[in-house]
Design a protein around this motif. Sequence first.
Motif, PDB file in Angstrom:
ATOM      1  N   SER A  53      45.492  45.293  50.378  1.00 56.55           N
ATOM      2  CA  SER A  53      44.396  45.108  49.665  1.00 56.55           C
ATOM      3  C   SER A  53      44.683  44.719  47.945  1.00 56.55           C
ATOM      4  O   SER A  53      43.975  44.741  47.122  1.00 56.55           O
ATOM      5  CB  SER A  53      43.041  46.392  49.791  1.00 56.55           C
ATOM      6  N   GLY A  54      46.021  45.311  47.691  1.00 60.59           N
ATOM      7  CA  GLY A  54      46.519  44.921  46.330  1.00 60.59           C
ATOM      8  C   GLY A  54      47.066  43.544  46.072  1.00 60.59           C
ATOM      9  O   GLY A  54      46.256  42.926  44.755  1.00 60.59           O
ATOM     10  N   ALA A  55      47.024  43.087  46.585  1.00 58.80           N
ATOM     11  CA  ALA A  55      47.214  41.516  46.684  1.00 58.80           C
ATOM     12  C   ALA A  55      46.006  40.927  46.406  1.00 58.80           C
ATOM     13  O   ALA A  55      45.932  39.945  45.496  1.00 58.80           O
ATOM     14  CB  ALA A  55      48.002  41.335  47.689  1.00 58.80           C
ATOM     15  N   LEU A  56      45.368  41.128  47.573  1.00 59.51           N
ATOM     16  CA  LEU A  56      43.438  40.203  47.283  1.00 59.51           C
ATOM     17  C   LEU A  56      43.339  40.779  45.639  1.00 59.51           C
ATOM     18  O   LEU A  56      42.921  39.842  44.999  1.00 59.51           O
ATOM     19  CB  LEU A  56      43.176  41.192  48.399  1.00 59.51           C
ATOM     20  N   HIS A  57      43.323  42.386  45.110  1.00 58.31           N
ATOM     21  CA  HIS A  57      43.173  42.345  44.044  1.00 58.31           C
ATOM     22  C   HIS A  57      43.889  41.309  42.974  1.00 58.31           C
ATOM     23  O   HIS A  57      42.771  41.222  42.267  1.00 58.31           O
ATOM     24  CB  HIS A  57      43.197  43.506  43.974  1.00 58.31           C
ATOM     25  N   TYR A  58      45.181  41.578  43.613  1.00 64.12           N
ATOM     26  CA  TYR A  58      45.729  40.810  42.104  1.00 64.12           C
ATOM     27  C   TYR A  58      45.475  39.444  41.945  1.00 64.12           C
ATOM     28  O   TYR A  58      45.403  38.754  41.399  1.00 64.12           O
ATOM     29  CB  TYR A  58      47.585  41.213  42.753  1.00 64.12           C
ATOM     30  N   ASN A  59      44.811  38.668  43.435  1.00 66.27           N
ATOM     31  CA  ASN A  59      44.975  37.607  43.319  1.00 66.27           C
ATOM     32  C   ASN A  59      43.281  36.907  42.631  1.00 66.27           C
ATOM     33  O   ASN A  59      43.085  35.745  42.199  1.00 66.27           O
ATOM     34  CB  ASN A  59      44.750  37.219  44.832  1.00 66.27           C
ATOM     35  N   ARG A  60      42.313  38.399  42.872  1.00 66.58           N
ATOM     36  CA  ARG A  60      41.338  37.974  42.124  1.00 66.58           C
ATOM     37  C   ARG A  60      41.357  38.151  40.272  1.00 66.58           C
ATOM     38  O   ARG A  60      40.416  37.083  39.691  1.00 66.58           O
ATOM     39  CB  ARG A  60      40.062  38.794  42.652  1.00 66.58           C
ATOM     40  N   TYR A  61      42.014  38.364  40.126  1.00 66.39           N
ATOM     41  CA  TYR A  61      42.329  39.202  38.654  1.00 66.39           C
ATOM     42  C   TYR A  61      43.187  38.083  37.689  1.00 66.39           C
ATOM     43  O   TYR A  61      43.076  37.903  36.682  1.00 66.39           O
ATOM     44  CB  TYR A  61      42.367  39.982  37.945  1.00 66.39           C
ATOM     45  N   ARG A  62      44.504  37.459  38.644  1.00 69.29           N
ATOM     46  CA  ARG A  62      45.517  36.844  38.373  1.00 69.29           C
ATOM     47  C   ARG A  62      45.021  35.743  37.285  1.00 69.29           C
ATOM     48  O   ARG A  62      46.126  35.423  36.076  1.00 69.29           O
ATOM     49  CB  ARG A  62      46.779  36.402  39.217  1.00 69.29           C
ATOM     50  N   HIS A  63      43.724  35.087  37.727  1.00 68.67           N
ATOM     51  CA  HIS A  63      43.367  34.049  37.189  1.00 68.67           C
ATOM     52  C   HIS A  63      42.600  34.288  35.509  1.00 68.67           C
ATOM     53  O   HIS A  63      42.151  32.954  34.710  1.00 68.67           O
ATOM     54  CB  HIS A  63      43.079  32.224  37.229  1.00 68.67           C
ATOM     55  N   ARG A  64      41.840  35.347  35.340  1.00 71.11           N
ATOM     56  CA  ARG A  64      41.562  35.608  34.371  1.00 71.11           C
ATOM     57  C   ARG A  64      41.852  36.080  32.741  1.00 71.11           C
ATOM     58  O   ARG A  64      43.212  35.985  33.016  1.00 71.11           O
ATOM     59  CB  ARG A  64      40.197  36.672  34.954  1.00 71.11           C
ATOM     60  N   PHE A  65      41.179  36.200  32.192  1.00 66.78           N
ATOM     61  CA  PHE A  65      42.231  36.521  30.810  1.00 66.78           C
ATOM     62  C   PHE A  65      42.007  37.862  30.587  1.00 66.78           C
ATOM     63  O   PHE A  65      40.950  38.984  31.130  1.00 66.78           O
ATOM     64  CB  PHE A  65      40.849  35.525  29.428  1.00 66.78           C
ATOM     65  N   PRO A  66      42.674  38.707  29.658  1.00 64.38           N
ATOM     66  CA  PRO A  66      42.879  40.041  29.664  1.00 64.38           C
ATOM     67  C   PRO A  66      41.673  40.509  29.551  1.00 64.38           C
ATOM     68  O   PRO A  66      42.038  39.427  28.181  1.00 64.38           O
ATOM     69  CB  PRO A  66      44.952  40.142  29.128  1.00 64.38           C
ATOM     70  N   GLN A  67      41.276  41.196  29.077  1.00 59.24           N
ATOM     71  CA  GLN A  67      39.813  42.297  28.486  1.00 59.24           C
ATOM     72  C   GLN A  67      40.548  43.037  27.636  1.00 59.24           C
ATOM     73  O   GLN A  67      42.296  43.600  28.010  1.00 59.24           O
ATOM     74  CB  GLN A  67      39.234  42.968  29.405  1.00 59.24           C
ATOM     75  N   PRO A  68      40.150  43.077  26.622  1.00 56.61           N
ATOM     76  CA  PRO A  68      40.553  44.805  26.042  1.00 56.61           C
ATOM     77  C   PRO A  68      41.195  45.342  26.007  1.00 56.61           C
ATOM     78  O   PRO A  68      39.916  46.195  27.645  1.00 56.61           O
ATOM     79  CB  PRO A  68      40.564  44.651  24.310  1.00 56.61           C
ATOM     80  N   GLY A  69      42.354  46.543  26.868  1.00 57.37           N
ATOM     81  CA  GLY A  69      43.206  47.490  26.798  1.00 57.37           C
ATOM     82  C   GLY A  69      43.493  47.564  28.605  1.00 57.37           C
ATOM     83  O   GLY A  69      43.569  48.165  29.490  1.00 57.37           O
ATOM     84  N   ASP A  70      43.093  45.593  28.842  1.00 55.62           N
ATOM     85  CA  ASP A  70      44.118  45.475  29.971  1.00 55.62           C
ATOM     86  C   ASP A  70      45.526  45.593  30.049  1.00 55.62           C
ATOM     87  O   ASP A  70      45.908  44.255  29.428  1.00 55.62           O
ATOM     88  CB  ASP A  70      43.359  44.055  30.519  1.00 55.62           C
ATOM     89  N   SER A  71      46.252  46.508  30.675  1.00 50.32           N
ATOM     90  CA  SER A  71      47.550  45.780  30.635  1.00 50.32           C
ATOM     91  C   SER A  71      48.120  45.332  31.617  1.00 50.32           C
ATOM     92  O   SER A  71      49.515  45.814  32.461  1.00 50.32           O
ATOM     93  CB  SER A  71      48.307  47.321  30.151  1.00 50.32           C
ATOM     94  N   ARG A  72      47.278  44.834  32.972  1.00 49.62           N
ATOM     95  CA  ARG A  72      47.900  44.873  34.148  1.00 49.62           C
ATOM     96  C   ARG A  72      48.972  43.286  33.927  1.00 49.62           C
ATOM     97  O   ARG A  72      48.662  42.794  33.371  1.00 49.62           O
ATOM     98  CB  ARG A  72      47.044  44.974  35.089  1.00 49.62           C
ATOM     99  N   PRO A  73      50.066  43.775  34.939  1.00 48.97           N
ATOM    100  CA  PRO A  73      51.129  42.608  34.728  1.00 48.97           C
ATOM    101  C   PRO A  73      50.765  41.377  35.334  1.00 48.97           C
ATOM    102  O   PRO A  73      49.633  41.182  36.644  1.00 48.97           O
ATOM    103  CB  PRO A  73      52.534  43.026  35.635  1.00 48.97           C
ATOM    104  N   ARG A  74      51.019  40.286  35.257  1.00 48.24           N
ATOM    105  CA  ARG A  74      50.663  38.854  35.741  1.00 48.24           C
ATOM    106  C   ARG A  74      51.942  38.301  36.364  1.00 48.24           C
ATOM    107  O   ARG A  74      52.979  37.781  35.608  1.00 48.24           O
ATOM    108  CB  ARG A  74      50.148  38.204  34.617  1.00 48.24           C
ATOM    109  N   TYR A  75      51.799  37.675  37.855  1.00 47.82           N
ATOM    110  CA  TYR A  75      53.518  37.908  37.583  1.00 47.82           C
ATOM    111  C   TYR A  75      53.354  36.522  38.144  1.00 47.82           C
ATOM    112  O   TYR A  75      54.197  35.552  38.189  1.00 47.82           O
ATOM    113  CB  TYR A  75      53.675  37.631  39.259  1.00 47.82           C
ATOM    114  N   GLY A  76      52.385  35.093  37.557  1.00 50.85           N
ATOM    115  CA  GLY A  76      52.546  33.913  37.628  1.00 50.85           C
ATOM    116  C   GLY A  76      52.186  34.008  39.003  1.00 50.85           C
ATOM    117  O   GLY A  76      51.796  34.400  40.192  1.00 50.85           O
ATOM    118  N   SER A  77      52.480  32.106  39.486  1.00 52.82           N
ATOM    119  CA  SER A  77      52.266  31.143  41.067  1.00 52.82           C
ATOM    120  C   SER A  77      53.826  31.890  42.290  1.00 52.82           C
ATOM    121  O   SER A  77      54.402  32.614  41.948  1.00 52.82           O
ATOM    122  CB  SER A  77      52.917  30.217  40.548  1.00 52.82           C
ATOM    123  N   LEU A  78      52.422  32.608  43.011  1.00 54.04           N
ATOM    124  CA  LEU A  78      53.140  33.362  44.229  1.00 54.04           C
ATOM    125  C   LEU A  78      52.587  32.261  44.941  1.00 54.04           C
ATOM    126  O   LEU A  78      53.108  32.676  46.701  1.00 54.04           O
ATOM    127  CB  LEU A  78      51.646  34.452  44.053  1.00 54.04           C
TER     128      LEU A  78
END
Length: 184
Positions: A53-78
Motif C-alpha cells: 500500500s505504501g508503494a501504491l500510495h507513492y506511485n500516486r503522488y510521485r508525479h504531482r507537484f509538492p504542496q506547501p508543507g509536503d516534505s515527502r521524498p521523491r525517488y524518481g523513476s522506479l
Amino acid sequence: MNLQEHLITSTLLAVSLYPRQPLAAALVIAGGVLVDLDHLALYISRTGDWSISGALHYNRYRHRFPQPGDSRPRYGSLRSRLHHPLIVLPPLWALAQRLPWVRPLAAGVTLHLLLDHIALPFVWNIYLRAGGRCVRCGSRRKVSVYLRPDDQHQQWQWTVLCQRCAYHTKPLRSRQSVKASVRD
C-alpha cells in the motif's frame, strides 16, 4: 500504464490467443502484469518500506507537484532493466523457442513492454522540439519529458523539465507560454 490497464490488455490478449487453454492464458496475464514487480522491489530498496500500500500510495503522488508543507521524498523513476525491451525480449524469445510453455509468458511480457514504450516517439518529439533543454530554466542537465498540469486550464500537457524544476516548481503557467518557450 498502470496495473489495471496492463491487467485488462493482458486478459484481452490471453483470451484472443488462447481461448481454450486456461494455463497458457494465465501465463500471458502473468507475463503482462508481473513484470511490474520490479517497481515494488526498487521502492523497497530505496525506502526500506515493505508495504504494498505504501508503494501504491507513492506511485500516486510521485508525479504531482509538492504542496506547501509536503516534505515527502521523491525517488524518481522506479524502472529497472526489466523494462528495457532490447535487454529482456531477445533472450526471453530465444528461451521461448526452446521451451514452448514460455511462449505465452513471453507474449505477455512483450505486450507489457510495448504498452509501456508506445509513447516514446511522441516523447522524443517533445524533447527534440524543446532542444533538449528545460522549458523553465534552460538547463540541459538531467532533463526528462513530464506530463504536468497547467494552472489556468487544469489540463495535463507534456513538457520538458530538468529534475530541479520538475519537483520544485508550481504548475505550468499556460499552454501558450510553454509553446513559446519550446520554440525558442
